[in-house]
Scaffold this active site. Structure first.
Site, mmCIF file in Angstrom:
data_model
loop_
_atom_site.group_PDB
_atom_site.id
_atom_site.type_symbol
_atom_site.label_atom_id
_atom_site.label_comp_id
_atom_site.label_asym_id
_atom_site.label_seq_id
_atom_site.Cartn_x
_atom_site.Cartn_y
_atom_site.Cartn_z
ATOM 1 N N TYR A 262 72.854 21.575 -39.191
ATOM 2 C CA TYR A 262 71.663 22.681 -38.869
ATOM 3 C C TYR A 262 70.470 22.053 -39.330
ATOM 4 O O TYR A 262 69.355 22.092 -38.745
ATOM 5 C CB TYR A 262 72.201 23.752 -39.364
ATOM 6 C CG TYR A 262 72.778 24.940 -38.747
ATOM 7 C CD1 TYR A 262 72.376 25.357 -37.491
ATOM 8 C CD2 TYR A 262 74.214 25.108 -38.855
ATOM 9 C CE1 TYR A 262 73.094 26.162 -36.622
ATOM 10 C CE2 TYR A 262 74.838 26.010 -38.114
ATOM 11 C CZ TYR A 262 74.514 26.580 -36.985
ATOM 12 O OH TYR A 262 75.035 27.260 -36.014
ATOM 13 N N ASP B 227 74.800 35.318 -43.389
ATOM 14 C CA ASP B 227 74.761 34.042 -42.600
ATOM 15 C C ASP B 227 74.899 32.786 -43.259
ATOM 16 O O ASP B 227 74.607 32.835 -44.734
ATOM 17 C CB ASP B 227 73.201 34.132 -41.995
ATOM 18 C CG ASP B 227 73.352 33.114 -40.902
ATOM 19 O OD1 ASP B 227 72.912 31.902 -40.811
ATOM 20 O OD2 ASP B 227 73.551 33.670 -39.469
ATOM 21 N N ARG C 166 83.127 37.786 -37.320
ATOM 22 C CA ARG C 166 81.785 38.270 -36.684
ATOM 23 C C ARG C 166 82.343 39.797 -36.208
ATOM 24 O O ARG C 166 81.956 40.288 -35.202
ATOM 25 C CB ARG C 166 81.487 37.771 -35.344
ATOM 26 C CG ARG C 166 80.641 36.218 -35.651
ATOM 27 C CD ARG C 166 79.498 36.077 -34.637
ATOM 28 N NE ARG C 166 79.232 34.622 -34.937
ATOM 29 C CZ ARG C 166 79.488 33.799 -33.932
ATOM 30 N NH1 ARG C 166 79.834 34.233 -32.793
ATOM 31 N NH2 ARG C 166 79.190 32.347 -34.019
#
Length: 367
Positions: free
Chosen positions: A164, A86, A37
């Site tokens: 997810y 992502d 990140r």
């Protein structure tokens, strides 16, 4: 942007290959460093660039992804860039809708609830059609880097993506996703296999577009125990490494180093070291010496400073980095945090971390 820049050919010559040499286990003058990140909200210029844009719209803009990837390199002497994207673009490629909800994070409008819901997913994914925008971003960024440092591509690993898709977003327990592993093992394997196939094609496409290394994020490994990890995560992690390498060979593409980062999976470090990856990433909850003992001498380790260490005063960051380098040794090692940078971190402290890795590793190498 001219067509030359959009072509994955004629890339500028690489000037700093320290990260790639360390990944392959070759000797380096200093320990390379990058941060997960590193393109992120802790940078004011990142917040400005992203201000008016929907998150996934940003991911779909090669120009914006390129700009965000380059921002940290303008500030810090990092040894690698990682493409801004992502992991949830893969479920989107399978036909699922994911939106970024402010204050909540990524949210699936219709998560998978029943086994029958698997039928709603695309069974054959043309990654170029669905994820071509990532490939364009990689090609553009690779040219724009002008050979300064290598560019890393990445993907989420099957179990993390599956969790997810079933949870519909973040979760502290992953109970819905884990219940599938116990109640519907066959359907779980069917979904994991589908994901592994898409991830393989996606990673190969990233190399074709110009990625010089690949990282697989098994961010939710810590929700599984050793047995479930053995059954539902490790086989797909292994398959992806093997399949990516054989496809790269078939397509006469560079055999780039691959990194596996399975957060909180200490119980599996020995297996991960033998899963076909050149580099094993570590979170901050394991001692460097222990990690070396479990992984052996044939893989490079990456990590593992506690991200919260960057809240410490700069001198303290330097001391912690020195201790970390003494624990891992300066060779066959890539310095990083044990997880991504947090949004409220001071960029100057990130700079202090990067500089400390370079200074201390050079000093240790000399003496």
């Amino acid at each position: 942007i001219c067509s030359f820049i959009c072509s994955p050919k004629g890339f500028p010559k690489l000037k700093n290959d320290t990260f790639l040499r360390a990944a392959r286990g070759e000797e380096t003058e200093h320990t390379p460093v990058w941060c997960m990140r590193q393109a992120g909200r802790y940078l004011p210029e990142f917040r400005e660039t992203r201000a008016a844009q929907d998150f996934f719209a940003t991911c779909r803009s090669p120009k914006l992804c390129c700009e965000l990837t380059l921002q940290p390199l303008r500030r810090f002497p990092l040894d690698a860039a990682i493409i801004f994207s992502d992991i949830l673009v893969v479920p989107q490629a399978l036909g699922m809708e994911v939106v970024m909800v402010p204050g909540k994070g990524p949210t699936f409008t219709e998560p998978l609830k029943e086994v029958e819901d698997l039928l709603k997913l695309r069974q054959k994914v043309d990654v170029t059609a669905e994820l071509g925008y990532v490939f364009q971003a990689i090609t553009l960024t690779r040219h724009s880097l002008e050979g300064r440092v290598p560019l890393i591509g990445f993907s989420g690993a099957p179990w993390t993506l599956m969790s997810y898709m079933i949870e519909g977003g973040g979760s502290t327990t992953m109970a819905k996703a884990k219940s599938w592993l116990y109640r519907h093992p066959e359907a779980s394997h069917q979904l994991l296999r589908l994901l592994a196939d898409v991830v393989t094609d996606y990673l190969v496409g990233q190399v074709a577009a110009g990625a010089q290394a690949l990282q697989l994020f098994e961010s939710h490994a810590g929700h599984l125990g050793p047995e479930q990890f053995q059954d539902f995560a490790l086989p797909y992690i292994r398959d992806i490494a093997q399949a990516v390498k054989s496809k790269l060979k078939e397509e006469a593409l560079p055999l780039v180093p691959m990194i596996i980062f399975a957060k909180d999976a200490h119980y599996a470090l020995h297996d991960l070291a033998h899963a076909g990856y050149e580099v094993v990433g570590l979170d901050w909850t394991i001692r460097p010496q222990e990690a070396r003992a479990q992984t052996g001498k044939d893989v490079t380790l990456q990590g593992n400073l506690d991200p919260c260490a960057l809240y410490a005063p700069k001198e303290k960051i330097g001391e912690l980095v020195k201790k970390m380098l003494e624990g891992f040794g300066t060779q066959r090692y890539i310095a990083n945090l044990g997880h991504g940078l947090y949004p409220d971190m001071n960029p100057e402290h990130v700079g202090a971390f990067v500089e400390a890795v370079h200074a201390h590793s050079r000093h240790i190498n000399k003496h």
